[in-house]
Design a protein around this motif. Structure first.
Motif, PDB file in Angstrom:
ATOM      1  N   ILE A  25       0.846  -1.211   0.000  1.00  0.00           N
ATOM      2  CA  ILE A  25       0.000   0.000   0.000  1.00  0.00           C
ATOM      3  C   ILE A  25       0.878   1.257   0.000  1.00  0.00           C
ATOM      4  N   LEU A  26       1.960   1.209   0.778  1.00  0.00           N
ATOM      5  CA  LEU A  26       2.810   2.400   0.921  1.00  0.00           C
ATOM      6  C   LEU A  26       3.960   2.434  -0.091  1.00  0.00           C
ATOM      7  N   LYS A  27       3.995   1.416  -0.949  1.00  0.00           N
ATOM      8  CA  LYS A  27       5.035   1.333  -1.979  1.00  0.00           C
ATOM      9  C   LYS A  27       6.445   1.382  -1.385  1.00  0.00           C
ATOM     10  N   LEU A  28       6.645   0.610  -0.354  1.00  0.00           N
ATOM     11  CA  LEU A  28       7.944   0.624   0.318  1.00  0.00           C
ATOM     12  C   LEU A  28       8.955  -0.265  -0.421  1.00  0.00           C
ATOM     13  N   PRO A  29      10.186   0.221  -0.609  1.00  0.00           N
ATOM     14  CA  PRO A  29      11.227  -0.645  -1.165  1.00  0.00           C
ATOM     15  C   PRO A  29      11.593  -1.747  -0.160  1.00  0.00           C
ATOM     16  N   PRO A  30      12.283  -2.810  -0.626  1.00  0.00           N
ATOM     17  CA  PRO A  30      12.511  -3.985   0.225  1.00  0.00           C
ATOM     18  C   PRO A  30      13.214  -3.696   1.552  1.00  0.00           C
ATOM     19  N   ASN A  31      14.118  -2.746   1.583  1.00  0.00           N
ATOM     20  CA  ASN A  31      14.885  -2.506   2.822  1.00  0.00           C
ATOM     21  C   ASN A  31      14.169  -1.591   3.820  1.00  0.00           C
ATOM     22  N   ILE A  32      12.950  -1.141   3.481  1.00  0.00           N
ATOM     23  CA  ILE A  32      12.213  -0.277   4.409  1.00  0.00           C
ATOM     24  C   ILE A  32      11.106  -1.111   5.056  1.00  0.00           C
ATOM     25  N   ARG A  33      11.199  -1.284   6.376  1.00  0.00           N
ATOM     26  CA  ARG A  33      10.254  -2.146   7.097  1.00  0.00           C
ATOM     27  C   ARG A  33       9.237  -1.328   7.886  1.00  0.00           C
ATOM     28  N   PRO A  34       7.948  -1.551   7.634  1.00  0.00           N
ATOM     29  CA  PRO A  34       6.950  -0.821   8.421  1.00  0.00           C
ATOM     30  C   PRO A  34       6.895  -1.392   9.839  1.00  0.00           C
ATOM     31  N   LEU A  35       6.974  -0.512  10.843  1.00  0.00           N
ATOM     32  CA  LEU A  35       6.981  -0.986  12.230  1.00  0.00           C
ATOM     33  C   LEU A  35       5.710  -0.636  12.977  1.00  0.00           C
ATOM     34  N   ALA A  36       5.147   0.511  12.642  1.00  0.00           N
ATOM     35  CA  ALA A  36       3.930   0.925  13.359  1.00  0.00           C
ATOM     36  C   ALA A  36       3.107   1.874  12.504  1.00  0.00           C
ATOM     37  N   LEU A  37       1.804   1.768  12.685  1.00  0.00           N
ATOM     38  CA  LEU A  37       0.889   2.748  12.095  1.00  0.00           C
ATOM     39  C   LEU A  37       0.396   3.559  13.295  1.00  0.00           C
ATOM     40  N   VAL A  38       0.792   4.805  13.361  1.00  0.00           N
ATOM     41  CA  VAL A  38       0.383   5.613  14.517  1.00  0.00           C
ATOM     42  C   VAL A  38      -0.759   6.523  14.078  1.00  0.00           C
ATOM     43  N   THR A  39      -1.924   6.315  14.678  1.00  0.00           N
ATOM     44  CA  THR A  39      -3.062   7.172  14.345  1.00  0.00           C
ATOM     45  C   THR A  39      -2.939   8.471  15.140  1.00  0.00           C
ATOM     46  N   VAL A  40      -3.340   9.572  14.499  1.00  0.00           N
ATOM     47  CA  VAL A  40      -3.281  10.872  15.172  1.00  0.00           C
ATOM     48  C   VAL A  40      -4.572  11.635  14.897  1.00  0.00           C
ATOM     49  N   GLY A  41      -5.106  12.259  15.939  1.00  0.00           N
ATOM     50  CA  GLY A  41      -6.315  13.065  15.737  1.00  0.00           C
ATOM     51  C   GLY A  41      -6.769  13.704  17.030  1.00  0.00           C
ATOM     52  N   VAL A  42      -7.871  14.434  16.912  1.00  0.00           N
ATOM     53  CA  VAL A  42      -8.451  15.053  18.114  1.00  0.00           C
ATOM     54  C   VAL A  42      -9.282  13.972  18.804  1.00  0.00           C
ATOM     55  N   PRO A  43      -8.962  13.675  20.078  1.00  0.00           N
ATOM     56  CA  PRO A  43      -9.645  12.552  20.741  1.00  0.00           C
ATOM     57  C   PRO A  43     -11.141  12.802  20.929  1.00  0.00           C
ATOM     58  N   ARG A  44     -11.914  11.726  20.728  1.00  0.00           N
ATOM     59  CA  ARG A  44     -13.345  11.788  21.021  1.00  0.00           C
ATOM     60  C   ARG A  44     -13.626  11.086  22.349  1.00  0.00           C
ATOM     61  N   GLU A  45     -12.618  10.454  22.894  1.00  0.00           N
ATOM     62  CA  GLU A  45     -12.806   9.685  24.130  1.00  0.00           C
ATOM     63  C   GLU A  45     -11.627   9.921  25.055  1.00  0.00           C
ATOM     64  N   GLU A  46     -11.866   9.703  26.325  1.00  0.00           N
ATOM     65  CA  GLU A  46     -10.777   9.708  27.307  1.00  0.00           C
ATOM     66  C   GLU A  46     -10.771   8.343  27.966  1.00  0.00           C
ATOM     67  N   PRO A  47     -10.075   7.394  27.356  1.00  0.00           N
ATOM     68  CA  PRO A  47     -10.163   6.027  27.879  1.00  0.00           C
ATOM     69  C   PRO A  47      -9.569   5.940  29.282  1.00  0.00           C
ATOM     70  N   PRO A  48     -10.133   5.072  30.094  1.00  0.00           N
ATOM     71  CA  PRO A  48      -9.545   4.852  31.426  1.00  0.00           C
ATOM     72  C   PRO A  48      -8.173   4.204  31.268  1.00  0.00           C
ATOM     73  N   ALA A  49      -7.317   4.443  32.248  1.00  0.00           N
ATOM     74  CA  ALA A  49      -5.960   3.890  32.171  1.00  0.00           C
ATOM     75  C   ALA A  49      -5.958   2.397  32.470  1.00  0.00           C
ATOM     76  N   PRO A  50      -5.494   1.594  31.533  1.00  0.00           N
ATOM     77  CA  PRO A  50      -5.357   0.170  31.850  1.00  0.00           C
ATOM     78  C   PRO A  50      -4.313  -0.002  32.949  1.00  0.00           C
ATOM     79  N   ALA A  51      -4.515  -0.991  33.796  1.00  0.00           N
ATOM     80  CA  ALA A  51      -3.621  -1.177  34.948  1.00  0.00           C
ATOM     81  C   ALA A  51      -2.190  -1.459  34.500  1.00  0.00           C
ATOM     82  N   ARG A  52      -1.259  -1.093  35.334  1.00  0.00           N
ATOM     83  CA  ARG A  52       0.149  -1.398  35.107  1.00  0.00           C
ATOM     84  C   ARG A  52       0.614  -2.441  36.113  1.00  0.00           C
ATOM     85  N   ARG A  53       1.574  -3.267  35.698  1.00  0.00           N
ATOM     86  CA  ARG A  53       2.187  -4.196  36.639  1.00  0.00           C
ATOM     87  C   ARG A  53       2.935  -3.372  37.681  1.00  0.00           C
TER      88      ARG A  53
END
Ligand SMILES: Cc1cc2nc3c(=O)[nH]c(=O)nc-3n(C[C@H](O)[C@H](O)[C@H](O)COP(=O)(O)O)c2cc1C
Length: 178
Positions: free
Chosen positions: A134-162
């Motif tokens: 989809i992104l037309k990446l050459p072989p040596n470029i590895r996609p690691l993350a898709l980071v979504t960005v926007g104005v939040p519509r929600e304030e999710p509760p914090a999931p617990a931490r160990r």
């Protein structure tokens, strides 16, 4: 916003307002990403800003049908230039450093976004080959993350931490720190 506050308040946001974000905000958060540390200061990251809704939908499908992704103002695909690290550090560069470098950049980006009131989510569940095509990446470029960005519509509760007790040891694994 103070750094610790941004760290504490950041949440994975999976629902966004229709209102867009401007270029200056985007530049600010991507610039923050580029100030991350990287092995040998090689900065092996590539950022692809995807704001075309058709492409966003394609990416959402490639991300195991996480269709909420399309609601975001844009997706920043963070990719590693694997050979940039590999040329200098060999297998350790290819398998470890370039991934760590990009992860640090992603976290900077998410905290910077949080500090200016934007929401993000790190999406890592996707079919690599589909995203590469989809992104037309050459072989040596590895996609690691898709980071979504926007104005939040929600304030999710914090999931617990160990607890620190569970994850921190003193001097050697298994010795309690606390
Ligand atoms: C490597 C990685 C991959 C992730 N992949 C996804 C994903 O594909 N979809 C999603 O909704 N969240 C994804 N997340 C977000 C996590 O679910 C989230 O960070 C975790 O539940 C803790 O919640 P918080 O970010 O609000 O603190 C991912 C996070 C990381 C670090």
């Amino acid at each position: 916003m103070e750094v610790f506050e941004a760290i504490r308040k950041r949440r994975s946001v999976r629902s966004y307002m229709a209102s867009g974000i401007d270029r200056a905000q985007l530049e600010r958060i991507i610039e923050a990403a580029t100030w991350a540390p990287s092995a040998g200061n090689l900065q092996p990251w590539i950022f692809i800003v995807v704001d075309d809704k058709y492409l966003m939908r394609q990416l959402a499908k490639a991300a195991l049908n996480q269709m909420w992704i399309v609601e975001a103002s844009c997706i920043i695909a963070v990719c590693a230039d694997v050979e940039r690290s590999g040329r200098v550090y060999g297998e350790r560069g290819r398998r470890l450093y370039c991934i760590q470098d990009c992860a640090a950049a992603i976290q900077n980006m998410m905290l910077a976004a949080q500090s200016i009131g934007l929401g993000t989510c790190w999406v890592g569940a996707f079919y690599d080959d589909e995203v590469k095509s989809i992104l037309k990446l050459p072989p040596n470029i590895r996609p690691l993350a898709l980071v979504t960005v926007g104005v939040p519509r929600e304030e999710p509760p914090a999931p617990a931490r160990r607890s620190l007790k569970e994850v921190v040891y003193r001097n050697a694994f298994g010795n309690p720190w606390l």
